[in-house]
Scaffold this motif. Structure first.
Motif, PDB file in Angstrom:
ATOM      1  N   HIS A  94       1.024  -0.953  -0.251  1.00 53.46           N
ATOM      2  CA  HIS A  94       0.202   0.058   0.045  1.00 53.46           C
ATOM      3  C   HIS A  94       0.760   2.197  -0.494  1.00 53.46           C
ATOM      4  O   HIS A  94       0.700   2.071  -0.486  1.00 53.46           O
ATOM      5  N   GLU A  95       1.999   1.240   0.701  1.00 47.46           N
ATOM      6  CA  GLU A  95       2.592   2.322   0.254  1.00 47.46           C
ATOM      7  C   GLU A  95       3.539   2.873  -0.752  1.00 47.46           C
ATOM      8  O   GLU A  95       3.749   3.759  -1.199  1.00 47.46           O
ATOM      9  N   SER A 116      -0.364   8.451   5.596  1.00 48.09           N
ATOM     10  CA  SER A 116      -0.833   7.164   4.651  1.00 48.09           C
ATOM     11  C   SER A 116      -1.253   6.039   6.943  1.00 48.09           C
ATOM     12  O   SER A 116      -1.685   6.591   7.523  1.00 48.09           O
ATOM     13  N   THR A 117      -0.535   4.857   6.391  1.00 42.06           N
ATOM     14  CA  THR A 117      -0.800   3.846   7.522  1.00 42.06           C
ATOM     15  C   THR A 117       0.041   4.003   8.490  1.00 42.06           C
ATOM     16  O   THR A 117       1.404   4.464   8.739  1.00 42.06           O
ATOM     17  N   GLU A 118      -0.557   4.134   9.724  1.00 43.06           N
ATOM     18  CA  GLU A 118       0.090   3.894  11.022  1.00 43.06           C
ATOM     19  C   GLU A 118       2.064   4.489  11.333  1.00 43.06           C
ATOM     20  O   GLU A 118       2.027   5.746  10.222  1.00 43.06           O
ATOM     21  N   HIS A 140       5.718   9.524   5.687  1.00 37.84           N
ATOM     22  CA  HIS A 140       3.799  10.029   5.306  1.00 37.84           C
ATOM     23  C   HIS A 140       3.716   9.398   6.754  1.00 37.84           C
ATOM     24  O   HIS A 140       3.598   8.479   7.415  1.00 37.84           O
ATOM     25  N   PRO A 141       3.287  11.016   7.162  1.00 38.27           N
ATOM     26  CA  PRO A 141       3.008  10.464   9.147  1.00 38.27           C
ATOM     27  C   PRO A 141       1.820   9.738   8.940  1.00 38.27           C
ATOM     28  O   PRO A 141       1.299   9.923   8.062  1.00 38.27           O
ATOM     29  N   VAL A 168      -7.896  -6.685   4.726  1.00 41.62           N
ATOM     30  CA  VAL A 168      -7.087  -6.143   5.164  1.00 41.62           C
ATOM     31  C   VAL A 168      -7.639  -4.897   4.150  1.00 41.62           C
ATOM     32  O   VAL A 168      -7.257  -4.628   3.284  1.00 41.62           O
ATOM     33  N   THR A 169      -7.657  -3.113   5.065  1.00 42.11           N
ATOM     34  CA  THR A 169      -7.831  -2.245   4.398  1.00 42.11           C
ATOM     35  C   THR A 169      -7.397  -0.720   4.507  1.00 42.11           C
ATOM     36  O   THR A 169      -7.176  -0.785   6.114  1.00 42.11           O
ATOM     37  N   TRP A 170      -6.969  -0.686   3.689  1.00 42.24           N
ATOM     38  CA  TRP A 170      -5.942   0.506   3.857  1.00 42.24           C
ATOM     39  C   TRP A 170      -5.476   1.986   3.420  1.00 42.24           C
ATOM     40  O   TRP A 170      -6.477   1.892   2.024  1.00 42.24           O
TER      41      TRP A 170
END
Length: 187
Positions: A94-95, A116-118, A140-141, A168-170
């Motif tokens: 995803h990243e 973005s994610t986590e 990316h925070p 899993v949804t990102w």
């Protein structure tokens, strides 16, 4: 910005969905930050997370400095959703999609700010708080670190957070605005 050209590029990425939205419609809340502080093991350990990203008000101001944003969503299937290691292993893909989409948006001649994610996972060990971020151009925070109520935004777009037992949804958000023009050089 040439939206048709941008959408042609986005269509080539493995996105589940994307939406062009107004930042004024986002909801920022301390409740989301409270979850970071109380439940996330990365709180206070990375430049991508609180408190390093600033207060929710500072994050809100940073995001609202961009009038529009692109909400991206990818989905991935895993064998067992309760296997956190397997679930987190899908985040890298995803990243990468987020980085590609960010470049497509940037190629439109606009300034971008991407969430973005986590927590960021570029470095094996974050320099926070001893030193500056080693990769500020790639980091990316986390969306939630900014106090953004992502569930509300996703629901308004018709994107459920859960698609099934092992999916899993990102999500990512790419904020954009017209590039600031440099003053012309004088002879």
């Amino acid at each position: 910005m040439n939206v048709e050209k941008l959408e042609a590029g986005l269509a080539e990425l493995p996105l589940y969905g994307y939406f062009f939205l107004d930042t004024k419609d986002l909801t920022f809340t301390e409740r989301v930050r409270y979850i970071c502080r109380k439940e996330c093991q990365m709180y206070g350990k990375t430049w991508a997370c609180p408190p390093a990203v600033g207060t929710v008000e500072a994050c809100r101001a940073r995001c609202l400095a961009y009038p529009r944003y692109l909400l991206l969503c990818t989905v991935t299937e895993v064998d067992d959703i309760s296997d956190i290691s397997a679930t987190l292993a899908t985040r890298a893909a995803h990243e990468e999609v987020t980085r590609q989409a960010e470049e497509l948006v940037r190629a439109q001649g606009v300034e971008v700010y991407t969430l973005s994610t986590e927590a960021c996972a570029i470095c094996g060990s974050c320099a926070y708080p001893e030193g500056p971020c080693r990769h500020p151009d790639r980091m990316h925070p986390c969306i939630e670190s900014h106090g953004i109520l992502l569930t509300q935004t996703a629901e308004e777009c018709g994107l459920p957070f859960q698609y099934g037992d092992n999916v899993v949804t990102w999500f990512s958000m790419i904020f954009y605005r017209e590039a600031k023009k440099e003053p012309a050089a004088r002879d």
